[in-house]
Design an enzyme around this catalytic site. Structure first.
Site, PDB file in Angstrom:
ATOM      1  CG  HIS A   1      41.494  35.701  32.102  1.00  0.00           C
ATOM      2  ND1 HIS A   1      42.786  35.303  31.878  1.00  0.00           N
ATOM      3  CD2 HIS A   1      41.576  36.734  32.968  1.00  0.00           C
ATOM      4  CE1 HIS A   1      43.619  36.058  32.578  1.00  0.00           C
ATOM      5  NE2 HIS A   1      42.915  36.944  33.248  1.00  0.00           N
TER       6      HIS A   1
HETATM    7  C1  UD1 Z   1      40.229  39.402  37.266  1.00  0.00           C
HETATM    8  C2  UD1 Z   1      41.271  40.515  37.227  1.00  0.00           C
HETATM    9  C3  UD1 Z   1      42.348  40.164  36.216  1.00  0.00           C
HETATM   10  C4  UD1 Z   1      42.937  38.804  36.510  1.00  0.00           C
HETATM   11  C5  UD1 Z   1      41.838  37.759  36.633  1.00  0.00           C
HETATM   12  C6  UD1 Z   1      42.431  36.459  37.081  1.00  0.00           C
HETATM   13  C7  UD1 Z   1      40.533  42.851  37.602  1.00  0.00           C
HETATM   14  C8  UD1 Z   1      40.221  44.139  36.949  1.00  0.00           C
HETATM   15  N1  UD1 Z   1      40.669  41.788  36.780  1.00  0.00           N
HETATM   16  O1  UD1 Z   1      39.640  39.304  35.985  1.00  0.00           O
HETATM   17  O2  UD1 Z   1      43.378  41.135  36.262  1.00  0.00           O
HETATM   18  O3  UD1 Z   1      43.792  38.466  35.459  1.00  0.00           O
HETATM   19  O4  UD1 Z   1      40.872  38.186  37.614  1.00  0.00           O
HETATM   20  O5  UD1 Z   1      41.656  35.366  36.694  1.00  0.00           O
HETATM   21  O6  UD1 Z   1      40.634  42.778  38.804  1.00  0.00           O
HETATM   22  N2  UD1 Z   1      33.240  34.900  37.535  1.00  0.00           N
HETATM   23  C9  UD1 Z   1      32.586  33.807  38.004  1.00  0.00           C
HETATM   24  N3  UD1 Z   1      33.129  33.135  39.066  1.00  0.00           N
HETATM   25  C10 UD1 Z   1      34.272  33.530  39.676  1.00  0.00           C
HETATM   26  C11 UD1 Z   1      34.931  34.670  39.192  1.00  0.00           C
HETATM   27  C12 UD1 Z   1      34.397  35.345  38.122  1.00  0.00           C
HETATM   28  O7  UD1 Z   1      31.553  33.413  37.485  1.00  0.00           O
HETATM   29  O8  UD1 Z   1      34.699  32.868  40.629  1.00  0.00           O
HETATM   30  C13 UD1 Z   1      32.662  35.623  36.382  1.00  0.00           C
HETATM   31  C14 UD1 Z   1      31.634  36.656  36.812  1.00  0.00           C
HETATM   32  O9  UD1 Z   1      30.652  36.719  35.847  1.00  0.00           O
HETATM   33  C15 UD1 Z   1      32.415  37.935  36.742  1.00  0.00           C
HETATM   34  C16 UD1 Z   1      33.372  37.677  35.576  1.00  0.00           C
HETATM   35  O10 UD1 Z   1      33.673  36.283  35.674  1.00  0.00           O
HETATM   36  O11 UD1 Z   1      31.600  39.045  36.518  1.00  0.00           O
HETATM   37  C17 UD1 Z   1      34.642  38.458  35.651  1.00  0.00           C
HETATM   38  O12 UD1 Z   1      35.244  38.318  36.937  1.00  0.00           O
HETATM   39  P1  UD1 Z   1      36.149  39.492  37.519  1.00  0.00           P
HETATM   40  O13 UD1 Z   1      36.778  39.060  38.784  1.00  0.00           O
HETATM   41  O14 UD1 Z   1      35.426  40.780  37.507  1.00  0.00           O
HETATM   42  O15 UD1 Z   1      37.273  39.635  36.397  1.00  0.00           O
HETATM   43  P2  UD1 Z   1      38.254  38.547  35.794  1.00  0.00           P
HETATM   44  O16 UD1 Z   1      38.008  38.510  34.330  1.00  0.00           O
HETATM   45  O17 UD1 Z   1      38.199  37.298  36.561  1.00  0.00           O
HETATM   46  N1  UDP Z   2      45.781  28.588  36.532  1.00  0.00           N
HETATM   47  C1  UDP Z   2      45.266  27.484  37.195  1.00  0.00           C
HETATM   48  N2  UDP Z   2      44.263  26.766  36.584  1.00  0.00           N
HETATM   49  C2  UDP Z   2      43.785  27.098  35.355  1.00  0.00           C
HETATM   50  C3  UDP Z   2      44.312  28.219  34.694  1.00  0.00           C
HETATM   51  C4  UDP Z   2      45.306  28.956  35.316  1.00  0.00           C
HETATM   52  O1  UDP Z   2      45.696  27.155  38.299  1.00  0.00           O
HETATM   53  O2  UDP Z   2      42.896  26.405  34.858  1.00  0.00           O
HETATM   54  C5  UDP Z   2      46.807  29.388  37.228  1.00  0.00           C
HETATM   55  C6  UDP Z   2      48.024  29.712  36.407  1.00  0.00           C
HETATM   56  O3  UDP Z   2      48.977  28.695  36.516  1.00  0.00           O
HETATM   57  C7  UDP Z   2      48.494  31.011  37.032  1.00  0.00           C
HETATM   58  C8  UDP Z   2      47.213  31.664  37.457  1.00  0.00           C
HETATM   59  O4  UDP Z   2      46.222  30.647  37.504  1.00  0.00           O
HETATM   60  O5  UDP Z   2      49.259  30.784  38.204  1.00  0.00           O
HETATM   61  C9  UDP Z   2      46.867  32.717  36.450  1.00  0.00           C
HETATM   62  O6  UDP Z   2      45.570  33.122  36.603  1.00  0.00           O
HETATM   63  P1  UDP Z   2      44.841  33.977  35.502  1.00  0.00           P
HETATM   64  O7  UDP Z   2      45.364  33.615  34.152  1.00  0.00           O
HETATM   65  O8  UDP Z   2      43.398  33.801  35.747  1.00  0.00           O
HETATM   66  O9  UDP Z   2      45.226  35.463  35.901  1.00  0.00           O
HETATM   67  P2  UDP Z   2      46.417  36.454  35.501  1.00  0.00           P
HETATM   68  O10 UDP Z   2      47.703  35.808  35.842  1.00  0.00           O
HETATM   69  O11 UDP Z   2      46.262  36.746  34.040  1.00  0.00           O
HETATM   70  O12 UDP Z   2      46.145  37.676  36.305  1.00  0.00           O
END
Ligand code: UD1
Ligand code: UDP
Length: 381
Positions: A208
């Site tokens: 991601h």
């Molecule tokens: C964010 C965090 C990242 C974390 C990740 C966990 C920041 C800078 N990034 O990244 O550190 O590892 O969350 O998963 O805070 N979207 C949806 N539905 C949702 C959430 C997101 O459709 O419920 C889509 C939207 O298009 C959004 C994009 O994903 O614009 C990115 O979401 P965003 O929360 O900005 O960043 P993540 O990549 O999720």
């Molecule tokens: N995770 C989950 N379901 C999924 C993928 C990840 O519950 O399909 C959990 C994973 O075990 C971990 C957390 O989500 O606890 C990590 O989230 P993510 O990788 O989105 O964020 P990051 O840790 O990189 O910030």
């Protein structure tokens, strides 16, 4: 924890990993915990389901944050948090990690002169291309209580001149999260069957990070390596919504045909699959930690990592491209011997007591007698 009044500790969060890693602390805080969810993650799969599965109390939700550009996520959350804290001033604010939600929570605490506790302080990738690196450096500067997960994290903070008396090595709360939510053997078996996979006979992948998803060449390279691996054994890929959107935009959906693609999984379900994977491939921060608790090998697809503790034994760091496939095959070839070795190694991320230690620190920070000596800062009107 009974000394703290109800809703006196604001736990500000907004994404899936923060929900996972703050659950046990919230439980220990009991009625003192006031969860404020910025809405950064908003899909049922990424948020609502986790609130229910993890048994978290109903949060106060902010609006206008999810799906917005980073600056808007931070500023919209900050404005609403300031309004909330002006009406109902917490005795302390807790944030975890390095997300936009965490930075907004930290800024809001600072603006109102409320003591700030940073869970997972001191991680550093030294990679300025990552928004998370900027977020975590800023949060650590603002925090009054820095909960470093490891001695290495503490040393990073000391090297930046942060005072030792603000830092405590607590361990990472993810260790207790894994222990509490990993399903039992029989339930895990039931998770594998519908996907047509057997223990030690599949790869579990998550992707991601912007560096892998927002650059179509990197995304194509990751998918190419995963599809090549899928010729040998099943590759399960629970798709983060960001990744799904980028795959569609780049016209790469065909690559998904040979992978076992799922929607984002619930936490117990994901841990159950991770526990029996022959190998994980991921750019996740949390997964780097969880594999050390589960004793499973991991290939980290990233330019850098802020979690060097997991490297060498548990994980190896590669960039998208052939390096990924080579590292994956090398680890798979070591088979049961590698898995047995990892199962015997302790996790470098703690002993499962981090949340307890952090709750105790918060009790001291926010206890009525301690309140007048909280760091003096100008309080906005
Ligand atoms: C964010 C965090 C990242 C974390 C990740 C966990 C920041 C800078 N990034 O990244 O550190 O590892 O969350 O998963 O805070 N979207 C949806 N539905 C949702 C959430 C997101 O459709 O419920 C889509 C939207 O298009 C959004 C994009 O994903 O614009 C990115 O979401 P965003 O929360 O900005 O960043 P993540 O990549 O999720
Ligand atoms: N995770 C989950 N379901 C999924 C993928 C990840 O519950 O399909 C959990 C994973 O075990 C971990 C957390 O989500 O606890 C990590 O989230 P993510 O990788 O989105 O964020 P990051 O840790 O990189 O910030």
């Amino acid at each position: 924890m009974s000394v703290l009044p109800p809703r006196s500790i604001a736990v500000v969060l907004g994404t899936r990993p923060e929900l996972v890693k703050l659950t046990e602390l919230t439980r220990l805080l009991g009625p003192a915990a006031w969860i404020v969810h910025t809405g950064q993650h908003y899909d049922e799969d990424m948020s609502g389901r986790f609130l229910a599965e993890l048994g978290l109390p109903r949060p106060t939700f902010l609006t206008g944050v999810g799906g917005q550009p980073r600056a808007v996520q931070i500023s919209a959350a900050l404005a609403q948090l300031d309004e909330l804290f002006s009406r109902e001033r917490p005795r302390a604010v807790v944030v975890q990690g390095d997300t936009n939600a965490a930075l907004a929570g930290a800024l809001a605490a600072n603006a109102r002169g409320v003591p700030l506790c940073h869970v997972e302080a001191g991680l550093r990738s030294h990679d300025r291309a990552m928004p998370e690196e900027h977020n975590r450096v800023l949060i650590d500067r603002l925090a009054d209580v820095l909960c470093a997960a490891t001695p290495e994290n503490r040393d990073n903070l000391l090297a930046e001149g942060l005072p030792a008396d603000r830092i405590r090595v607590t361990g990472n709360t993810v260790v207790e999260a894994v222990r509490a939510h990993l399903p039992g053997a029989r339930d895990r078996e039931a998770l594998l069957a519908p996907l047509g996979i057997r223990p030690d006979g599949y790869v579990l992948a998550t992707v991601h990070r912007p560096e892998n998803t927002d650059d179509p060449a990197a995304l194509r390279a990751v998918l190419a390596e995963l599809t090549a691996l899928a010729r040998t054994l099943p590759v399960v890929l629970p798709l983060h919504p960001r990744t799904r959107a980028r795959i569609e935009a780049a016209g790469l959906t065909e690559a998904l045909d040979v992978l076992r693609v799922t929607a984002p999984l619930g936490y117990a379900e994901f841990l159950g699959l991770a526990r029996h994977a022959a190998l994980l491939v991921s750019d996740s921060g949390g997964v780097q930690e969880e594999t050390t608790v589960l004793g499973r090998p991991l290939v980290v697809v990233r330019n850098s990592t802020e979690r060097p503790e997991a490297m060498a034994e548990f994980a190896t760091l590669v960039r998208p491209g052939p390096e990924l496939g080579a590292a994956a095959r090398e680890r798979l070839d070591r088979g049961a011997a590698l898995r047995d070795r990892l199962a015997d190694l302790p996790s470098p991320f703690g002993d499962g007591m981090a949340s307890r230690r952090i709750a105790d620190l918060l009790a001291r920070t926010a206890a009525p007698a301690a309140a007048p000596s909280a760091p003096a800062r100008p309080v906005a009107a």
